[in-house]
Design a protein around this motif. Structure first.
Motif, PDB file in Angstrom:
ATOM      1  N   CYS A 284      -2.249  -4.667  -3.341  1.00 48.97           N
ATOM      2  CA  CYS A 284      -0.963  -5.092  -2.773  1.00 48.97           C
ATOM      3  C   CYS A 284      -0.619  -4.147  -1.625  1.00 48.97           C
ATOM      4  CB  CYS A 284       0.112  -5.043  -3.856  1.00 48.97           C
ATOM      5  SG  CYS A 284       1.783  -5.253  -3.221  1.00 48.97           S
TER       6      CYS A 284
ATOM      7  N   TYR B 236       2.114  -3.141  -0.698  1.00 49.73           N
ATOM      8  CA  TYR B 236       3.192  -2.219  -1.083  1.00 49.73           C
ATOM      9  C   TYR B 236       2.766  -1.329  -2.249  1.00 49.73           C
ATOM     10  CZ  TYR B 236       7.817  -0.385  -2.114  1.00 49.73           C
ATOM     11  OH  TYR B 236       8.880   0.467  -2.317  1.00 49.73           O
ATOM     12  N   CYS B 237       2.206  -1.927  -3.296  1.00 46.80           N
ATOM     13  CA  CYS B 237       1.978  -1.215  -4.565  1.00 46.80           C
ATOM     14  C   CYS B 237       0.608  -0.570  -4.684  1.00 46.80           C
ATOM     15  CB  CYS B 237       2.175  -2.164  -5.737  1.00 46.80           C
ATOM     16  SG  CYS B 237       3.786  -2.971  -5.746  1.00 46.80           S
TER      17      CYS B 237
ATOM     18  N   HIS C  98       2.853 -11.057  -5.994  1.00 48.83           N
ATOM     19  CA  HIS C  98       2.751  -9.911  -6.904  1.00 48.83           C
ATOM     20  C   HIS C  98       3.934  -9.989  -7.881  1.00 48.83           C
ATOM     21  CE1 HIS C  98       2.035  -5.338  -7.571  1.00 48.83           C
ATOM     22  NE2 HIS C  98       1.694  -6.094  -8.595  1.00 48.83           N
TER      23      HIS C  98
ATOM     24  N   CYS D 221       5.989  -5.795  -7.116  1.00 49.79           N
ATOM     25  CA  CYS D 221       7.054  -5.794  -6.111  1.00 49.79           C
ATOM     26  C   CYS D 221       7.570  -7.199  -5.802  1.00 49.79           C
ATOM     27  CB  CYS D 221       6.547  -5.130  -4.837  1.00 49.79           C
ATOM     28  SG  CYS D 221       5.243  -6.065  -4.014  1.00 49.79           S
TER      29      CYS D 221
HETATM   30 ZN   LIG Z   1       3.249  -5.277  -4.937  1.00 54.50          ZN
END
Ligand SMILES: [Zn+2]
Lengths: 95, 200
Positions: free
Chosen positions: A5, A7-8, A57, A61
Protein backbone atom coordinates in the motif's frame (compact mmCIF):
# COMPACT_ATOMS: atom_id res chain seq x y z
CA UNK A 1 0.44 -12.50 -1.51
CA UNK A 2 1.70 -9.14 -0.25
CA UNK A 3 0.40 -5.83 -1.56
CA UNK A 4 2.48 -2.73 -0.91
CA UNK A 5 0.00 0.00 0.00
CA UNK A 6 1.45 3.45 -0.85
CA UNK A 7 0.45 4.60 2.64
CA UNK A 8 0.81 1.53 4.89
CA UNK A 9 3.62 -0.41 3.21
CA UNK A 10 3.59 -4.17 2.53
CA UNK A 11 0.50 -5.91 3.93
CA UNK A 12 -1.11 -9.32 3.61
CA UNK A 13 -3.71 -9.62 0.85
CA UNK A 14 -6.32 -10.47 3.53
CA UNK A 15 -6.45 -6.73 4.41
CA UNK A 16 -7.50 -5.82 0.85
CA UNK A 17 -10.75 -6.04 -1.10
CA UNK A 18 -10.89 -6.42 -4.86
CA UNK A 19 -13.02 -3.65 -6.35
CA UNK A 20 -13.03 -4.82 -9.94
CA UNK A 21 -11.47 -4.50 -13.34
CA UNK A 22 -9.53 -1.25 -13.74
CA UNK A 23 -10.03 -1.08 -17.51
CA UNK A 24 -13.73 -0.25 -17.47
CA UNK A 25 -14.79 3.20 -18.56
CA UNK A 26 -18.14 4.22 -17.13
CA UNK A 27 -20.43 5.83 -19.73
CA UNK A 28 -21.94 9.22 -18.95
CA UNK A 29 -24.80 8.43 -16.52
CA UNK A 30 -27.22 10.14 -18.94
CA UNK A 31 -26.05 8.01 -21.85
CA UNK A 32 -28.64 5.79 -23.55
CA UNK A 33 -25.98 4.00 -25.59
CA UNK A 34 -26.91 0.40 -24.75
CA UNK A 35 -23.76 -0.96 -26.42
CA UNK A 36 -21.59 1.21 -24.18
CA UNK A 37 -23.48 0.16 -21.03
CA UNK A 38 -23.33 -3.48 -22.07
CA UNK A 39 -19.57 -3.21 -22.56
CA UNK A 40 -19.16 -1.47 -19.19
CA UNK A 41 -21.09 -4.15 -17.33
CA UNK A 42 -20.03 -7.32 -19.16
CA UNK A 43 -16.96 -6.97 -21.38
CA UNK A 44 -13.70 -8.00 -19.72
CA UNK A 45 -10.24 -8.42 -21.22
CA UNK A 46 -9.39 -11.44 -19.04
CA UNK A 47 -5.70 -11.33 -19.98
CA UNK A 48 -3.13 -14.02 -19.13
CA UNK A 49 -0.60 -11.48 -17.90
CA UNK A 50 -0.63 -7.89 -16.64
CA UNK A 51 -4.09 -6.68 -15.64
CA UNK A 52 -5.29 -3.25 -14.45
CA UNK A 53 -7.24 -3.64 -11.22
CA UNK A 54 -8.92 -1.52 -8.53
CA UNK A 55 -8.42 -2.65 -4.92
CA UNK A 56 -9.25 -1.11 -1.57
CA UNK A 57 -7.06 -1.36 1.53
CA UNK A 58 -10.27 -2.02 3.47
CA UNK A 59 -8.51 -3.49 6.51
CA UNK A 60 -5.99 -0.65 6.73
CA UNK A 61 -6.01 2.96 5.56
CA UNK A 62 -9.14 2.29 3.43
CA UNK A 63 -7.62 4.04 0.39
CA UNK A 64 -8.67 2.88 -3.07
CA UNK A 65 -5.74 1.68 -5.14
CA UNK A 66 -5.04 1.29 -8.82
CA UNK A 67 -2.81 -1.76 -9.37
CA UNK A 68 -1.24 -3.77 -12.16
CA UNK A 69 -1.26 -7.47 -11.22
CA UNK A 70 0.02 -10.32 -13.36
CA UNK A 71 -2.73 -12.93 -13.49
CA UNK A 72 -0.21 -15.72 -14.17
CA UNK A 73 2.35 -14.97 -11.46
CA UNK A 74 0.46 -12.65 -9.03
CA UNK A 75 3.40 -10.26 -9.37
CA UNK A 76 2.24 -6.70 -8.68
CA UNK A 77 4.21 -4.27 -10.82
CA UNK A 78 2.58 -1.02 -9.70
CA UNK A 79 0.32 0.31 -6.94
CA UNK A 80 -0.94 3.91 -6.74
CA UNK A 81 -3.74 5.84 -5.05
CA UNK A 82 -6.83 6.05 -7.28
CA UNK A 83 -7.23 9.65 -6.09
CA UNK A 84 -3.87 10.61 -7.62
CA UNK A 85 -4.60 8.74 -10.85
CA UNK A 86 -7.98 10.46 -11.17
CA UNK A 87 -6.32 13.83 -10.74
CA UNK A 88 -3.85 13.00 -13.53
CA UNK A 89 -6.70 12.06 -15.87
CA UNK A 90 -8.42 15.37 -15.22
CA UNK A 91 -5.27 17.29 -16.15
CA UNK A 92 -5.09 15.58 -19.53
CA UNK A 93 -2.97 12.42 -19.30
CA UNK A 94 -4.42 8.92 -19.27
CA UNK A 95 -3.72 6.89 -16.10
CA UNK B 1 -26.36 22.13 47.29
CA UNK B 2 -27.32 19.02 45.37
CA UNK B 3 -24.48 16.85 44.22
CA UNK B 4 -23.90 16.84 40.47
CA UNK B 5 -24.58 13.54 38.78
CA UNK B 6 -21.71 12.95 36.38
CA UNK B 7 -22.60 10.32 33.81
CA UNK B 8 -20.06 7.50 34.04
CA UNK B 9 -19.07 5.89 30.77
CA UNK B 10 -19.40 2.13 31.16
CA UNK B 11 -16.62 -0.10 29.96
CA UNK B 12 -17.60 -2.72 27.38
CA UNK B 13 -14.84 -4.92 28.87
CA UNK B 14 -16.37 -4.92 32.37
CA UNK B 15 -17.56 -8.58 32.63
CA UNK B 16 -14.17 -9.82 31.41
CA UNK B 17 -11.90 -7.20 32.96
CA UNK B 18 -10.31 -9.08 35.87
CA UNK B 19 -7.69 -7.09 37.72
CA UNK B 20 -4.78 -9.24 38.85
CA UNK B 21 -2.20 -11.66 37.48
CA UNK B 22 -3.16 -14.35 35.01
CA UNK B 23 -1.72 -17.07 32.81
CA UNK B 24 1.83 -18.25 33.38
CA UNK B 25 2.71 -15.38 35.75
CA UNK B 26 4.63 -17.61 38.17
CA UNK B 27 7.63 -17.25 35.86
CA UNK B 28 7.17 -13.47 35.78
CA UNK B 29 4.63 -11.02 34.37
CA UNK B 30 5.82 -10.08 30.88
CA UNK B 31 2.93 -7.87 29.76
CA UNK B 32 0.53 -5.53 31.51
CA UNK B 33 -2.90 -4.99 29.96
CA UNK B 34 -5.04 -1.96 30.75
CA UNK B 35 -8.05 -0.12 29.42
CA UNK B 36 -6.84 3.48 29.35
CA UNK B 37 -10.31 5.08 29.09
CA UNK B 38 -9.31 8.42 27.53
CA UNK B 39 -11.91 11.19 27.76
CA UNK B 40 -11.61 12.11 24.07
CA UNK B 41 -10.94 10.07 20.94
CA UNK B 42 -11.29 12.05 17.69
CA UNK B 43 -10.89 11.38 14.02
CA UNK B 44 -9.72 14.37 12.00
CA UNK B 45 -9.71 14.43 8.20
CA UNK B 46 -8.18 17.04 5.89
CA UNK B 47 -9.48 17.83 2.44
CA UNK B 48 -6.86 17.13 -0.26
CA UNK B 49 -4.13 19.78 0.00
CA UNK B 50 -5.11 20.86 3.53
CA UNK B 51 -3.06 18.23 5.40
CA UNK B 52 -0.46 20.74 6.64
CA UNK B 53 -3.16 23.07 7.93
CA UNK B 54 -4.71 20.20 9.86
CA UNK B 55 -1.34 19.18 11.31
CA UNK B 56 -0.83 22.80 12.44
CA UNK B 57 -4.25 22.67 14.13
CA UNK B 58 -3.24 19.47 15.94
CA UNK B 59 -0.07 21.20 17.12
CA UNK B 60 -1.97 24.30 18.24
CA UNK B 61 -4.53 22.35 20.28
CA UNK B 62 -2.46 19.47 21.67
CA UNK B 63 1.11 20.78 21.49
CA UNK B 64 2.08 17.63 19.55
CA UNK B 65 4.25 18.15 16.46
CA UNK B 66 3.60 15.29 14.05
CA UNK B 67 6.43 14.15 11.80
CA UNK B 68 5.75 14.12 8.05
CA UNK B 69 5.04 10.83 6.36
CA UNK B 70 2.61 7.93 6.54
CA UNK B 71 1.63 6.92 10.08
CA UNK B 72 3.66 9.69 11.71
CA UNK B 73 2.64 10.42 15.29
CA UNK B 74 3.59 11.69 18.71
CA UNK B 75 2.53 11.39 22.34
CA UNK B 76 3.25 13.24 25.58
CA UNK B 77 1.54 10.78 27.90
CA UNK B 78 -1.66 12.79 28.35
CA UNK B 79 -2.31 13.35 24.64
CA UNK B 80 -1.57 11.33 21.52
CA UNK B 81 -1.95 11.85 17.77
CA UNK B 82 -1.04 9.81 14.70
CA UNK B 83 -1.84 9.51 11.02
CA UNK B 84 -3.77 6.34 10.12
CA UNK B 85 -4.67 7.04 6.46
CA UNK B 86 -3.86 9.70 3.85
CA UNK B 87 -4.93 13.06 5.36
CA UNK B 88 -6.55 11.40 8.39
CA UNK B 89 -5.49 11.47 12.02
CA UNK B 90 -6.57 10.00 15.34
CA UNK B 91 -6.19 12.41 18.26
CA UNK B 92 -6.66 11.31 21.88
CA UNK B 93 -6.75 13.22 25.15
CA UNK B 94 -7.08 11.99 28.75
CA UNK B 95 -9.71 14.65 29.35
CA UNK B 96 -13.08 15.24 27.71
CA UNK B 97 -13.95 18.17 25.48
CA UNK B 98 -11.28 17.82 22.78
CA UNK B 99 -13.87 17.85 19.98
CA UNK B 100 -15.08 21.32 21.00
CA UNK B 101 -11.51 22.65 20.97
CA UNK B 102 -10.87 21.28 17.46
CA UNK B 103 -14.23 22.44 16.13
CA UNK B 104 -13.04 26.00 16.71
CA UNK B 105 -9.87 25.66 14.60
CA UNK B 106 -10.65 22.99 11.99
CA UNK B 107 -12.75 25.20 9.72
CA UNK B 108 -14.97 23.73 6.99
CA UNK B 109 -12.28 24.76 4.48
CA UNK B 110 -9.66 22.58 6.22
CA UNK B 111 -11.54 19.37 6.98
CA UNK B 112 -13.74 17.53 9.44
CA UNK B 113 -13.82 16.55 13.12
CA UNK B 114 -15.58 13.34 14.20
CA UNK B 115 -15.95 12.57 17.91
CA UNK B 116 -15.46 8.82 18.45
CA UNK B 117 -14.96 9.02 22.24
CA UNK B 118 -17.89 6.69 22.91
CA UNK B 119 -17.35 4.57 19.80
CA UNK B 120 -13.84 3.27 20.43
CA UNK B 121 -12.23 1.40 23.28
CA UNK B 122 -8.56 2.06 24.08
CA UNK B 123 -6.44 -0.88 25.25
CA UNK B 124 -2.78 -0.67 26.28
CA UNK B 125 -0.25 -3.48 26.25
CA UNK B 126 3.10 -2.83 27.90
CA UNK B 127 6.08 -4.96 28.83
CA UNK B 128 9.03 -6.87 27.41
CA UNK B 129 6.77 -9.33 25.53
CA UNK B 130 4.34 -6.72 24.10
CA UNK B 131 5.79 -7.01 20.57
CA UNK B 132 5.73 -10.80 20.83
CA UNK B 133 2.06 -10.95 21.84
CA UNK B 134 0.92 -8.45 19.19
CA UNK B 135 2.91 -10.23 16.48
CA UNK B 136 0.73 -13.28 17.13
CA UNK B 137 -2.39 -11.26 16.27
CA UNK B 138 -1.38 -8.78 13.55
CA UNK B 139 0.57 -9.35 10.33
CA UNK B 140 2.70 -6.21 10.63
CA UNK B 141 6.28 -5.55 11.75
CA UNK B 142 6.41 -4.43 15.39
CA UNK B 143 10.21 -4.01 15.57
CA UNK B 144 11.19 -0.54 16.80
CA UNK B 145 13.09 0.15 13.56
CA UNK B 146 10.00 -0.57 11.42
CA UNK B 147 7.43 0.83 13.86
CA UNK B 148 9.01 3.88 15.53
CA UNK B 149 7.94 5.56 18.76
CA UNK B 150 4.78 7.63 18.30
CA UNK B 151 3.91 6.08 14.91
CA UNK B 152 0.46 4.70 14.13
CA UNK B 153 -0.75 1.74 12.05
CA UNK B 154 -4.17 0.70 10.73
CA UNK B 155 -4.63 -3.03 10.49
CA UNK B 156 -7.04 -5.84 11.35
CA UNK B 157 -7.17 -8.99 13.43
CA UNK B 158 -9.80 -11.37 12.03
CA UNK B 159 -11.68 -8.41 10.55
CA UNK B 160 -11.57 -6.44 13.82
CA UNK B 161 -10.25 -3.13 12.56
CA UNK B 162 -7.56 -1.84 14.93
CA UNK B 163 -5.51 1.33 15.12
CA UNK B 164 -2.23 0.84 16.94
CA UNK B 165 0.14 3.52 18.21
CA UNK B 166 3.54 2.80 19.70
CA UNK B 167 3.59 4.92 22.89
CA UNK B 168 6.79 3.47 24.36
CA UNK B 169 9.72 1.25 23.45
CA UNK B 170 7.69 -1.73 24.72
CA UNK B 171 4.22 -0.17 24.90
CA UNK B 172 1.37 0.01 22.37
CA UNK B 173 -2.08 1.63 22.55
CA UNK B 174 -4.83 0.02 20.49
CA UNK B 175 -8.17 1.52 19.45
CA UNK B 176 -10.92 -0.93 18.50
CA UNK B 177 -14.63 -0.54 17.79
CA UNK B 178 -16.46 -0.56 21.12
CA UNK B 179 -18.83 -3.32 19.96
CA UNK B 180 -15.86 -5.63 19.20
CA UNK B 181 -13.82 -4.59 22.23
CA UNK B 182 -14.76 -7.36 24.65
CA UNK B 183 -14.16 -10.08 22.10
CA UNK B 184 -10.83 -8.50 21.17
CA UNK B 185 -9.90 -8.15 24.85
CA UNK B 186 -10.51 -11.86 25.45
CA UNK B 187 -8.37 -12.73 22.43
CA UNK B 188 -5.61 -10.47 23.73
CA UNK B 189 -5.80 -12.10 27.17
CA UNK B 190 -5.57 -15.60 25.65
CA UNK B 191 -2.59 -14.50 23.54
CA UNK B 192 -0.90 -13.16 26.70
CA UNK B 193 -1.39 -16.27 28.85
CA UNK B 194 1.84 -17.99 27.85
CA UNK B 195 3.97 -14.98 28.86
CA UNK B 196 2.09 -14.20 32.07
CA UNK B 197 0.00 -11.03 32.20
CA UNK B 198 -1.36 -8.60 34.72
CA UNK B 199 -4.53 -6.56 34.31
CA UNK B 200 -4.35 -3.22 36.13
ZN1 LIG C 1 -3.14 1.30 3.30
Amino acid sequence: MLITCPYCGPRDVIEFTYQGDGNRERPNPASQDLEAWNAYVYDRLNPAGDHNEIWQHSGGCRAHLRMVRNTLTHEISSVAFVRGAAANTKSGGKP
Amino acid sequence: MAEHQIPQRQSPLEPDYRVGSHGDFEHGVDVILTETRPGSILQLAAWPGEEKMLMSAIRAITGLALPDGAGGGATDGARAAFGFAPGRFTVVDETEGLAASFARVVTPAIGTVTDLSHGRTAIRIAGPKAEWVLAKLFAIDFALSAFPLGAGRSTTHHDVFTQIQRTGADQFDMYVFRSFARSFWKTLCHASEEVGYEVQ
